[in-house]
Scaffold this motif. Structure first.
Motif, PDB file in Angstrom:
ATOM      1  N   HIS A 230      -4.666 -49.002 -19.289  1.00 51.08           N
ATOM      2  CA  HIS A 230      -5.858 -48.166 -19.236  1.00 51.08           C
ATOM      3  C   HIS A 230      -6.116 -47.561 -20.614  1.00 51.08           C
ATOM      4  N   GLU A 233     -10.150 -43.211 -20.348  1.00 45.39           N
ATOM      5  CA  GLU A 233     -10.807 -43.101 -19.044  1.00 45.39           C
ATOM      6  C   GLU A 233     -11.354 -41.703 -18.821  1.00 45.39           C
ATOM      7  N   HIS A 267     -11.521 -49.387 -18.348  1.00 43.73           N
ATOM      8  CA  HIS A 267     -12.368 -48.198 -18.523  1.00 43.73           C
ATOM      9  C   HIS A 267     -13.066 -48.138 -19.885  1.00 43.73           C
ATOM     10  N   ASN A 293     -15.011 -44.723 -12.301  1.00 42.39           N
ATOM     11  CA  ASN A 293     -15.428 -43.763 -13.318  1.00 42.39           C
ATOM     12  C   ASN A 293     -16.307 -42.667 -12.729  1.00 42.39           C
ATOM     13  N   SER A 298     -14.904 -39.344 -14.287  1.00 41.66           N
ATOM     14  CA  SER A 298     -14.448 -39.687 -15.637  1.00 41.66           C
ATOM     15  C   SER A 298     -15.598 -39.813 -16.637  1.00 41.66           C
ATOM     16  N   CYS A 301     -19.604 -45.337 -18.631  1.00 41.29           N
ATOM     17  CA  CYS A 301     -19.269 -46.269 -19.709  1.00 41.29           C
ATOM     18  C   CYS A 301     -20.526 -47.029 -20.139  1.00 41.29           C
ATOM     19  N   ASP A 318     -11.060 -51.413  -9.609  1.00 49.16           N
ATOM     20  CA  ASP A 318     -10.144 -50.301  -9.811  1.00 49.16           C
ATOM     21  C   ASP A 318      -9.794 -49.606  -8.506  1.00 49.16           C
TER      22      ASP A 318
END
Length: 450
Positions: A230, A233, A267, A293, A298, A301, A318
């Motif tokens: 990862h 993230e 991520h 996410n 988080s 992206c 995920d």
């Protein structure tokens, strides 16, 4: 036996190259694609193949053949807790839900039950290639590998490594982690199954010492194997990593030799420009996990930023940060995130200030580009695009037979683009009537071929 599938064929050649064949064909022999195109009669004539020696499968007007989906990031043991704890931030979620769940996999009977279910579920949803995190436990991780092999799924399997910043009940010593990883790589290779490969799996930089990361980098290099972990993230996680390693998140992995052309990092939500440049230089890819996410608060992206910078990107469910094992679901969430970023950039939602300057030129992902991420993009990110990801001649036949009329028959004939669009935005696993891996039908026995 040579089998030819005739009808609507769709696949991608690159991020911006979507190819569709309304009256196309894909010819498959010994699990490999030996012909593809839109002039079947010419191909037969050119190859001098006797039509009486082959089997033809004719698709209906509401069916199409697609490459199989690639899930570039999924935690197999977390299938046992899918849908739980998604209202808390990442680090709290790990401590309250995930670590206690994964610690249960010392029980091999429990592990077999969950791993059998997760492979069945992902195959049902069209995942022909998955990159799995397992747990710290070597024996149960091998159960996952054997189960993927038994069910015929193409898979990268990783024994998770973590020797610090983890609960006392779920942590290894450096020596245990290194020796367990070495034994794992050896055991996977002894399975002698070309569909199942080992991947070195430090959980994330925060749960591994510098020494352990270096040792894992050495194992990856000496065995020429894949790496997964990862990166960037969560903002809190990034701050702690920087405090410990005194470098960027990407730098922590790079100093250990873990950023390679066979490395995927999940991520990449908050990557800095110099980190992106480093990943591009190393040939390391990012797996976009939009559901997770969002669920774990988080961030969003910016996939277009990564792709424009030359980074290979695939999609990941995920699980169980993501709440579905379906890559089709992840594809839709990726489109949502892209639309939201477009709103932010073009509706002044960012506000003012140099750090929040809107990008008026931002382009949303199209559904065809997202389809690439779910197929060839994922295979490329996992460094397996020479084997799978589209219907190029010479690749193995990993494919989905999709029927958009299963749930509700369309009221009129659809164009090829409309067939794909309807499946993406209204379909689910029930529309996937057959799944093939290396030419073998692993779902829908009616369609078996060689």
């Amino acid at each position: 036996m040579l089998t030819v599938y005739r009808g609507t064929i769709v696949h991608t050649k690159s991020f911006n190259e979507f190819e569709s064949l309304k009256q196309g064909f894909v010819a498959v022999e010994n699990g490999k694609i030996i012909g593809v195109g839109d002039d079947y009669e010419d191909w037969l004539s050119t190859t001098k193949i006797d039509r009486t020696t082959l089997s033809e499968v004719l698709l209906t007007e509401f069916q199409f053949l697609s490459p199989g989906f690639c899930d570039g990031h999924i935690h197999a043991p977390q299938y046992a807790q899918i849908g739980l704890g998604l209202s808390v931030p990442l680090l709290d979620w790990l401590n309250k839900y995930t670590f206690p769940t994964e610690a249960k996999y010392v029980d091999q009977e429990f592990a077999l039950g969950i791993y059998k279910s997760v492979v069945e579920a992902t195959l049902r949803c069209g995942t022909t290639l998955a990159s799995y995190f397992a747990t710290n436990n070597l024996e149960s991780t091998l159960i996952l590998a054997r189960e993927a092999a038994r069910q015929g799924q193409r898979a990268l399997i990783g024994k998770v490594c973590s020797n610090c910043n983890s609960p006392d009940f779920y942590v290894e010593t450096t020596d245990e982690s290194v020796k367990g990883t070495q034994s794992f790589v050896k055991a996977i290779r002894e399975l002698n199954n070309p569909l199942v490969l080992p991947t070195i799996t430090p959980r994330f930089a925060l749960s591994c010492s510098k020494e352990l990361l270096r040792e894992l980098g050495n194992i990856a290099k000496s065995n020429d194997v894949h790496v997964q972990s990862h990166i960037s993230e969560n903002l809190q996680e990034i701050k702690v990593v920087k405090d410990i390693f005194k470098t960027s998140y990407a730098g922590a992995y790079d100093e250990a030799g873990l950023l390679t052309k066979k490395t995927v990092m999940a991520h990449g939500v908050h990557l800095e420009d110099d980190e992106i440049a480093l990943l591009r230089e190393r040939g390391t890819s990012i797996i976009h996990c939009p559901a997770s996410n969002t669920n774990l608060n988080s961030g969003l992206c910016d996939v277009q930023r990564l792709i424009n910078a030359g980074i290979s990107v695939g999609l990941g469910t995920d699980v169980s940060g993501g709440n579905s094992v379906s890559i089709l679901h992840a594809l839709n969430r990726a489109l949502d995130v892209s639309k939201h970023l477009d709103f932010f950039n073009k509706q002044d939602i960012f506000g003012t200030g140099p750090a929040k300057t809107p990008n008026r030129d931002y382009q949303q992902l199209s559904y065809k580009q997202a389809f690439y991420l779910a197929t060839l993009g994922g295979a490329k990110a996992l460094s397996l695009d020479h084997i799978t990801g589209n219907f190029a001649v010479g690749k193995e036949f990993d494919a989905l037979l999709v029927d958009v009329s299963i749930l509700e028959k369309p009221h009129r004939t659809l164009t090829v683009d409309e067939l794909v669009e309807k499946f993406i935005f209204t379909g689910d696993d029930r529309n996937i009537t057959a799944v093939f891996v290396a030419g073998k039908c692993v779902k829908g026995s009616k369609w078996e071929t060689n």
